[in-house]
Design a protein around this motif. Structure first.
Motif, PDB file in Angstrom:
ATOM      1  N   ALA A 118       0.708  -1.238  -0.085  1.00 44.36           N
ATOM      2  CA  ALA A 118       0.166  -0.149  -0.079  1.00 44.36           C
ATOM      3  C   ALA A 118       0.926   1.441   0.145  1.00 44.36           C
ATOM      4  CB  ALA A 118      -0.807   0.041   1.106  1.00 44.36           C
ATOM      5  N   GLU A 119       0.474   2.422  -0.723  1.00 41.94           N
ATOM      6  CA  GLU A 119       1.192   3.607  -0.652  1.00 41.94           C
ATOM      7  C   GLU A 119       0.631   4.489   0.611  1.00 41.94           C
ATOM      8  OE1 GLU A 119       1.892   7.539  -3.661  1.00 41.94           O
ATOM      9  OE2 GLU A 119       0.370   5.824  -4.247  1.00 41.94           O
ATOM     10  N   VAL A 120       1.652   5.195   1.338  1.00 46.45           N
ATOM     11  CA  VAL A 120       1.430   5.872   2.390  1.00 46.45           C
ATOM     12  C   VAL A 120       0.802   7.347   1.640  1.00 46.45           C
ATOM     13  CG1 VAL A 120       1.953   7.142   4.359  1.00 46.45           C
ATOM     14  CG2 VAL A 120       2.810   4.979   3.798  1.00 46.45           C
ATOM     15  N   ILE A 121      -0.377   7.596   1.940  1.00 44.36           N
ATOM     16  CA  ILE A 121      -1.073   8.932   1.446  1.00 44.36           C
ATOM     17  C   ILE A 121      -1.583   9.715   2.679  1.00 44.36           C
ATOM     18  CG2 ILE A 121      -2.757   9.698  -0.108  1.00 44.36           C
ATOM     19  CD1 ILE A 121      -2.893   7.094  -1.656  1.00 44.36           C
ATOM     20  N   HIS A 122      -1.134  10.867   2.785  1.00 47.51           N
ATOM     21  CA  HIS A 122      -1.481  11.933   3.826  1.00 47.51           C
ATOM     22  C   HIS A 122      -1.188  11.242   5.051  1.00 47.51           C
ATOM     23  CE1 HIS A 122      -2.234  14.823   0.637  1.00 47.51           C
ATOM     24  NE2 HIS A 122      -3.336  14.014   0.220  1.00 47.51           N
ATOM     25  N   GLY A 123      -0.358  10.408   5.406  1.00 45.23           N
ATOM     26  CA  GLY A 123      -0.110   9.762   6.708  1.00 45.23           C
ATOM     27  C   GLY A 123      -0.973   8.535   6.985  1.00 45.23           C
ATOM     28  N   TYR A 124      -1.557   8.061   5.741  1.00 46.20           N
ATOM     29  CA  TYR A 124      -2.533   6.806   6.202  1.00 46.20           C
ATOM     30  C   TYR A 124      -2.088   5.652   5.011  1.00 46.20           C
ATOM     31  CZ  TYR A 124      -5.316   9.807   9.082  1.00 46.20           C
ATOM     32  OH  TYR A 124      -5.797  10.638   9.958  1.00 46.20           O
ATOM     33  N   PHE A 125      -2.360   4.360   5.493  1.00 46.33           N
ATOM     34  CA  PHE A 125      -2.153   3.246   4.556  1.00 46.33           C
ATOM     35  C   PHE A 125      -3.162   2.159   4.817  1.00 46.33           C
ATOM     36  CE2 PHE A 125       0.962   2.697   7.620  1.00 46.33           C
ATOM     37  CZ  PHE A 125       0.902   1.545   7.979  1.00 46.33           C
ATOM     38  N   GLN A 126      -3.736   1.548   3.954  1.00 46.12           N
ATOM     39  CA  GLN A 126      -4.800   0.303   4.239  1.00 46.12           C
ATOM     40  C   GLN A 126      -4.287  -0.831   3.287  1.00 46.12           C
ATOM     41  OE1 GLN A 126      -8.630   1.748   3.559  1.00 46.12           O
ATOM     42  NE2 GLN A 126      -8.986   1.998   5.907  1.00 46.12           N
ATOM     43  N   MET A 127      -4.510  -1.918   3.986  1.00 42.36           N
ATOM     44  CA  MET A 127      -4.449  -3.243   3.109  1.00 42.36           C
ATOM     45  C   MET A 127      -5.614  -4.040   3.646  1.00 42.36           C
ATOM     46  SD  MET A 127      -0.084  -4.013   3.326  1.00 42.36           S
ATOM     47  CE  MET A 127       0.632  -2.627   3.596  1.00 42.36           C
ATOM     48  N   ASP A 128      -5.795  -5.013   2.823  1.00 42.47           N
ATOM     49  CA  ASP A 128      -6.843  -6.007   3.270  1.00 42.47           C
ATOM     50  C   ASP A 128      -6.796  -7.218   2.411  1.00 42.47           C
ATOM     51  OD1 ASP A 128      -9.241  -6.066   1.283  1.00 42.47           O
ATOM     52  OD2 ASP A 128      -8.842  -4.117   1.669  1.00 42.47           O
ATOM     53  N   GLY A 129      -7.013  -8.589   2.886  1.00 40.66           N
ATOM     54  CA  GLY A 129      -7.152  -9.765   2.086  1.00 40.66           C
ATOM     55  C   GLY A 129      -7.583 -10.983   2.885  1.00 40.66           C
ATOM     56  N   LYS A 130      -7.308 -12.099   2.196  1.00 44.00           N
ATOM     57  CA  LYS A 130      -8.156 -13.276   2.812  1.00 44.00           C
ATOM     58  C   LYS A 130      -6.771 -14.037   3.249  1.00 44.00           C
ATOM     59  CE  LYS A 130     -11.978 -13.323  -0.372  1.00 44.00           C
ATOM     60  NZ  LYS A 130     -12.749 -13.787  -1.548  1.00 44.00           N
ATOM     61  N   LEU A 131      -7.041 -14.875   4.124  1.00 45.80           N
ATOM     62  CA  LEU A 131      -5.593 -15.623   4.685  1.00 45.80           C
ATOM     63  C   LEU A 131      -6.004 -16.996   5.100  1.00 45.80           C
ATOM     64  CD1 LEU A 131      -5.586 -15.960   8.089  1.00 45.80           C
ATOM     65  CD2 LEU A 131      -5.121 -13.459   7.641  1.00 45.80           C
ATOM     66  N   ASP A 132      -5.205 -18.017   4.741  1.00 46.78           N
ATOM     67  CA  ASP A 132      -5.627 -19.446   5.139  1.00 46.78           C
ATOM     68  C   ASP A 132      -5.006 -19.938   6.560  1.00 46.78           C
ATOM     69  OD1 ASP A 132      -5.738 -22.299   4.425  1.00 46.78           O
ATOM     70  OD2 ASP A 132      -3.576 -22.229   4.716  1.00 46.78           O
ATOM     71  N   SER A 133      -3.985 -18.966   7.146  1.00 43.14           N
ATOM     72  CA  SER A 133      -3.526 -19.528   8.288  1.00 43.14           C
ATOM     73  C   SER A 133      -2.878 -18.274   9.124  1.00 43.14           C
ATOM     74  CB  SER A 133      -2.755 -20.848   8.363  1.00 43.14           C
ATOM     75  OG  SER A 133      -1.528 -20.209   7.540  1.00 43.14           O
ATOM     76  N   VAL A 134      -2.871 -18.300  10.406  1.00 46.11           N
ATOM     77  CA  VAL A 134      -2.134 -17.295  10.850  1.00 46.11           C
ATOM     78  C   VAL A 134      -0.622 -17.541  10.666  1.00 46.11           C
ATOM     79  CG1 VAL A 134      -1.618 -16.277  13.469  1.00 46.11           C
ATOM     80  CG2 VAL A 134      -3.709 -17.097  12.753  1.00 46.11           C
ATOM     81  N   VAL A 135      -0.145 -16.211  10.375  1.00 45.06           N
ATOM     82  CA  VAL A 135       1.424 -16.088  10.011  1.00 45.06           C
ATOM     83  C   VAL A 135       2.169 -15.056  10.511  1.00 45.06           C
ATOM     84  CG1 VAL A 135       1.458 -17.570   8.341  1.00 45.06           C
ATOM     85  CG2 VAL A 135       1.153 -15.054   8.016  1.00 45.06           C
ATOM     86  N   LEU A 136       3.582 -15.226  10.967  1.00 50.02           N
ATOM     87  CA  LEU A 136       4.223 -14.079  11.466  1.00 50.02           C
ATOM     88  C   LEU A 136       4.752 -13.316  10.020  1.00 50.02           C
ATOM     89  CD1 LEU A 136       5.309 -12.820  14.115  1.00 50.02           C
ATOM     90  CD2 LEU A 136       7.540 -13.838  13.848  1.00 50.02           C
TER      91      LEU A 136
END
Length: 218
Positions: free
Chosen positions: A41-59
């Motif tokens: 994600a690009e940082v725009i005016h101090g904010y950024f967002q991402m989202d998605g689907k996941l299969d398992s918890v990961v570090l």
């Protein structure tokens, strides 16, 4: 290890660090021997967002270019990341809340260690007998080391069965000049369940440490 199943993560990020504006941030996870980008994600005016689907918890780790900014847990739920000139916090989901508390406690103990060194300088400047200074400072250093060891051991043991236990164990190993087991790490491994010892990253590190010890003896 992401697929198109039902569980979702959402990252809401905010930063007051002006140099990050316009920069691309990446979420990377270890896959085999490689780091793989799974979102950005690009940082725009101090904010950024991402989202998605996941299969398992990961570090995972948050990166800017090739610089690792912060490890965190990619898990189901809303993950809130705040980056400022003081540091970084990652909260909002159970494991990230736990990890963030660990980082805060570790930072507090690091500050105590720094204060012990300052106290040594103050005592010397005040003309305190050198032997008295050494005895007192060694006592304080030992106390701080014990606090840190207890924090790390307890945290890893409490998280043997999830990604945080192996993750923090590997972070300790990576902070060493070469792969070996400190007495604390040996204690953690000896008391660990098989699931922890068979974790890919832990198993690989133990093999490297064993190989290093054999080469050293030869």
């Amino acid at each position: 290890t992401l697929t198109s199943c039902g569980k979702r993560f959402k990252i809401d990020g905010v930063t007051s660090v002006s140099r990050l504006d316009g920069k691309m941030l990446f979420v990377k996870v270890v896959s085999g021997d490689q780091l793989v980008n799974i979102d950005s994600a690009e940082v725009i005016h101090g904010y950024f967002q991402m989202d998605g689907k996941l299969d398992s918890v990961v570090l995972a780790s948050l990166y800017m270019d090739d610089e690792c900014i912060m490890p965190f847990v990619l898990e189901e739920g809303n993950i809130n990341i705040e980056i400022n000139n003081v540091g970084i916090t990652v909260k909002g989901t159970p494991l990230n809340n736990s990890f963030n508390k660990f980082i805060e406690d570790k930072t507090s103990i690091d500050d105590k260690a720094y204060e012990v060194e300052r106290e040594e300088s103050r005592m010397i400047m005040d003309g305190v007998d050198v032997n008295t200074v050494q005895e007192e400072i060694e006592k304080q250093r030992a106390n701080v080391i014990e606090q840190m060891d207890n924090l790390i051991k307890t945290f890893i043991q409490d998280n043997y069965e999830n990604v945080l236990g192996p993750g923090v164990f590997i972070m300790i190993g990576n902070s060493l000049p070469y792969p070996f087991l400190t007495p604390l790490m040996e204690e953690i491994v000896n008391e660990a369940p098989e699931t922890f010892k068979n974790n890919y990253l832990v198993k690989n590190y133990l093999a490297l440490a064993d190989e290093y010890m054999k080469n050293s003896q030869e």
